[in-house]
Design an enzyme around this catalytic site. Sequence first.
Site, PDB file in Angstrom:
ATOM      1  N   THR A  36       0.832  -1.217   0.000  1.00  0.00           N
ATOM      2  CA  THR A  36       0.000   0.000   0.000  1.00  0.00           C
ATOM      3  C   THR A  36       0.867   1.268   0.000  1.00  0.00           C
ATOM      4  OG1 THR A  36      -0.148   0.106   2.424  1.00  0.00           O
ATOM      5  CG2 THR A  36      -1.894  -1.109   1.298  1.00  0.00           C
ATOM      6  N   GLY A  37       2.178   1.101   0.093  1.00  0.00           N
ATOM      7  CA  GLY A  37       3.068   2.261   0.141  1.00  0.00           C
ATOM      8  C   GLY A  37       3.568   2.650  -1.236  1.00  0.00           C
ATOM      9  N   VAL A  58       7.654  -8.393   5.457  1.00  0.00           N
ATOM     10  CA  VAL A  58       8.067  -8.752   6.822  1.00  0.00           C
ATOM     11  C   VAL A  58       7.342  -9.992   7.365  1.00  0.00           C
ATOM     12  CG1 VAL A  58       8.769  -6.398   7.416  1.00  0.00           C
ATOM     13  CG2 VAL A  58       6.443  -7.163   7.986  1.00  0.00           C
ATOM     14  N   SER A  76       1.670  -2.337   7.818  1.00  0.00           N
ATOM     15  CA  SER A  76       0.311  -2.907   7.868  1.00  0.00           C
ATOM     16  C   SER A  76      -0.598  -2.034   7.025  1.00  0.00           C
ATOM     17  CB  SER A  76      -0.261  -2.903   9.293  1.00  0.00           C
ATOM     18  OG  SER A  76      -1.637  -3.261   9.258  1.00  0.00           O
ATOM     19  N   TYR A 146      -8.318  -6.577  10.695  1.00  0.00           N
ATOM     20  CA  TYR A 146      -7.372  -5.539  11.137  1.00  0.00           C
ATOM     21  C   TYR A 146      -7.361  -5.470  12.666  1.00  0.00           C
ATOM     22  CZ  TYR A 146      -5.379  -0.764  11.441  1.00  0.00           C
ATOM     23  OH  TYR A 146      -4.607   0.347  11.715  1.00  0.00           O
ATOM     24  N   TYR A 160       6.572 -11.159  24.584  1.00  0.00           N
ATOM     25  CA  TYR A 160       8.028 -11.062  24.383  1.00  0.00           C
ATOM     26  C   TYR A 160       8.667 -10.188  25.461  1.00  0.00           C
ATOM     27  CZ  TYR A 160       9.044 -13.722  20.214  1.00  0.00           C
ATOM     28  OH  TYR A 160       9.278 -14.763  19.358  1.00  0.00           O
ATOM     29  N   ARG A 187      -9.708   6.597   3.167  1.00  0.00           N
ATOM     30  CA  ARG A 187      -9.906   7.249   4.452  1.00  0.00           C
ATOM     31  C   ARG A 187     -10.556   8.607   4.201  1.00  0.00           C
ATOM     32  NH1 ARG A 187      -4.398   5.526   7.672  1.00  0.00           N
ATOM     33  NH2 ARG A 187      -3.427   5.605   5.621  1.00  0.00           N
TER      34      ARG A 187
END
Length: 327
Positions: A36-37, A58, A76, A146, A160, A187
């Site tokens: 999406t970037g 990732v 994300s 999401y 963690y 958006r």
Amino acid sequence: MKRILITGAAGFLGSHLCDRFIAEGYSVIGMDNLITGDLKNIEHLFKLQNFEFYHHDVTKFVHLPGHLDYILHFASPASPIDYLKIPIQTLKVGSLGTHNLLGLARVKKARILIASTSEIYGDPLVHPQTEDYYGNVNTIGPRGVYDEAKRFQESITMAYHTFHGVETRIVRIFNTYGPRMRLNDGRVIPAFIGQALRGEDLTIFGDGSQTRSFCYVTDQVEGIYRLLHSDYSQPVNVGNPNEITIKDFADEIIKLTGTTQKVVYYPLPINDPMQRQPDTTRAKEILGWEAKVSREEGMKLTYEYFKSLSSEELLKEDHKNFKSYIH
Ligand code: NAD
Ligand code: UDP
């Protein structure tokens, strides 16, 4: 020189974070799979010696040579249209992607900050939302991919921290806007401004009585910067508490842009939260942070950015795709 990995670097928030950490003298490694970037958000950084870029997903094992001091996990999809189009990738980047980055943080002994969201509160029954509110999320609704990925992300991050002693930070980001948002990401801010610039009617979903509280990007980046450098591992809301209904916001856009178009109404998407406003007491107390940029000022800067796009860019965007969202 401190070395920081920023995932989601070619996206809206990731690219602004790259700029900030470069300006602070860090060596910055950007990582993104460009789902999406857009590389144009960071192309000005490629000539710099203290910037590297890895085109990488990732959710696959992340290997990075050399030492690492910090990780910001911002990869994300973030808009409802994006995560409806790519639901499985959204679940995977929040879960598998976060797991990989926590593993990397552990071996590198790096501090990791993960980008959570006000969406973990779902359609909230507590208003304004405080960090100790557990939320009201429909796990199997369209936004569940999401919301639940982000909730899992917080859980595994705390695990963690507790079990492996990794230094973790969790920011719960409330609606943030500014230059470099994608025109067609659906958006509300790019949607309304894009519509005004193209001379189309402004599309309000529902009756417009739902509320949001919009935070300008430089304020958000400052909050994230402070949280990363704090010693606080519990979640912190970062957002601007100034709340407005979507209908009133549409009126503000009409005034700002001078558009002569009208507003048109479409059905409210399933599980669209009816109210959203951050309680930022914790951010004030722990980080000494509060939002400084007014909506008027931030929207002017954002409008200038969208106006500066070429008409070709403005028109080539698939701006009608909101219809798939409201079905
Ligand atoms: P964005 O879509 O502009 O940026 C996300 C970036 O992540 C994109 O460049 C995309 O290509 C990249 N990405 C997605 N999946 C990837 C993967 N598997 N591997 C590598 N890169 C991947 O969205 P944004 O608004 O900049 O959001 C960034 C982060 O902030 C997200 O985690 C989002 O959930 C969170 N957030 C943003 C807001 C907001 O208002 N902007 C609100 C709450 C949370
Ligand atoms: N919205 C709208 N018209 C649009 C796009 C969005 O009325 O063209 C509404 C949407 O239904 C929601 C609010 O604006 O109530 C904010 O939507 P956005 O997708 O920006 O963010 P989120 O719902 O994730 O807060």
